[in-house]
Design an enzyme around this catalytic site. Sequence first.
Site, PDB file in Angstrom:
ATOM      1  N   PHE A 187      42.717  45.893  43.153  1.00  0.00           N
ATOM      2  CA  PHE A 187      43.622  45.047  42.384  1.00  0.00           C
ATOM      3  C   PHE A 187      43.786  45.689  41.002  1.00  0.00           C
ATOM      4  CE2 PHE A 187      44.736  41.336  39.783  1.00  0.00           C
ATOM      5  CZ  PHE A 187      45.768  40.815  40.539  1.00  0.00           C
TER       6      PHE A 187
ATOM      7  N   ASP B  93      33.701  43.254  43.787  1.00  0.00           N
ATOM      8  CA  ASP B  93      34.679  42.223  43.471  1.00  0.00           C
ATOM      9  C   ASP B  93      34.841  41.354  44.718  1.00  0.00           C
ATOM     10  OD1 ASP B  93      37.036  40.711  43.177  1.00  0.00           O
ATOM     11  OD2 ASP B  93      37.921  42.172  41.818  1.00  0.00           O
TER      12      ASP B  93
ATOM     13  N   TYR C  43      39.504  30.404  42.036  1.00  0.00           N
ATOM     14  CA  TYR C  43      40.727  29.658  42.287  1.00  0.00           C
ATOM     15  C   TYR C  43      41.348  29.976  43.639  1.00  0.00           C
ATOM     16  CZ  TYR C  43      42.462  33.928  39.963  1.00  0.00           C
ATOM     17  OH  TYR C  43      42.673  35.221  39.568  1.00  0.00           O
ATOM     18  N   LYS C  44      40.728  30.853  44.414  1.00  0.00           N
ATOM     19  CA  LYS C  44      41.247  31.151  45.749  1.00  0.00           C
ATOM     20  C   LYS C  44      40.522  30.279  46.771  1.00  0.00           C
ATOM     21  CE  LYS C  44      42.242  35.921  44.294  1.00  0.00           C
ATOM     22  NZ  LYS C  44      43.675  35.791  44.057  1.00  0.00           N
TER      23      LYS C  44
ATOM     24  N   ARG D 221      52.009  38.102  53.067  1.00  0.00           N
ATOM     25  CA  ARG D 221      50.582  37.760  53.129  1.00  0.00           C
ATOM     26  C   ARG D 221      50.421  36.297  53.533  1.00  0.00           C
ATOM     27  NH1 ARG D 221      46.859  38.975  48.163  1.00  0.00           N
ATOM     28  NH2 ARG D 221      48.027  37.168  47.438  1.00  0.00           N
TER      29      ARG D 221
END
Length: 402
Positions: free
Chosen positions: A127, A196, A221-222, A370
């Site tokens: 990312f 990560d 938050y995922k 996605r």
Amino acid sequence: MSDDLALRAERLDAADELAKVRDRFVLDDAVYLDGNSLGALPAAVGPRLQDVIAREWGSLRIRSWDESGWWTAPERIGDRIAPLVGAAPGQVVAGDSTSVNVFKAVVAAIRMAGPGRAEVLVDAATFPTDGYIAESAARMTGCRIRAVAAADMAAQIDANTAVALVNHVDYRTGRLHDLPGITAAAHAAGALVVWDLCHSAGALPVGLDEHGVDLAVGCTYKYLNGGPGSPAYLYVRRDLQPRFDSPLPGWNSHRDPFAMEAAYRAAEGSPRGRVGTPDILSLLALDAALDVWDGVAIEAVRAKSLALTDFFLECVAAYVPAGLIESVTPVAHEQRGSQVALRCAGADEVMRALIAGGVVGDHRPPDILRFGFTPLYTSYADVLRAARTLGSVLGSVAEGIT
């Protein structure tokens, strides 16, 4: 085939041990397959925040730092996250953003690696923020940085490596990388690894303690459903904590914060990873969000995740006209996270049409659709509907071309 898949979805939902957890979320009629970007709202968050605002802040005010446990919230909430990533208590602290925690972890790892190790390896498909932070950390510490494919990372770590920064799951493709193997290779070479976990925590077992991981970071938050911009977390393995030399030594990580000493003395344990005054409203929203995990085993989540993604790929093959899409997510379970990424022409327009049809995923340029599968609230009926809608959208596109 359509009837068979519908019957299978019905049977799978009836047998799903996690189906009852769906009621812990605020959901609507849409099929929400974007939990790998932002998890759905847990129902407990609203009432908890109302109490925090009206009573803890509104009535108790400053007293809440002690009486409501605000001061210890980063460690307490870190300990709630810990079992979801396979860590014993006292090794995870919640707070700051993933980017800030990546910076702390990478610089601290370089300092722990010692002299003679002047190279930082970074996952070549990382990312972007991780790459930006790693490059800055390397520049600040006089190290070189080198991008390496995650699949080649174990073989590329050598006596020059200070630290490798690797994504556990690739955010574009959903590929799950070899955490045990890369970690073991780094240790054999005398290097450290920062993992990560943004796209794996809450979706699959991580096993930080089991595999001897040095440092790890992640967002909440995922799949942890903590809310937009909710605090991240930092894991520092217990035996490394005395050597963890944070590049951001804030007053909250001081051994005696209220002594207001001019000289810095690092706190013991996980509070060493803190920096400044914690973001209490976001932390306590996250605390309430983590209630959805009560009584839920991460192994059950992983089993359902694989079943959901298998079923989605099967349904897509049945409903989408041949030749219009290509899955870039690995078929092998040991290489798959909890998302499916499909390559297709005009992916941006296709996703907009899907969302208009009540199926919410997301798009990553130039050509990736996605779909993130959150087992706590995604049903097999959702999966079937998503594949049918995708087939309808892409069928229309194909008719337009012909």
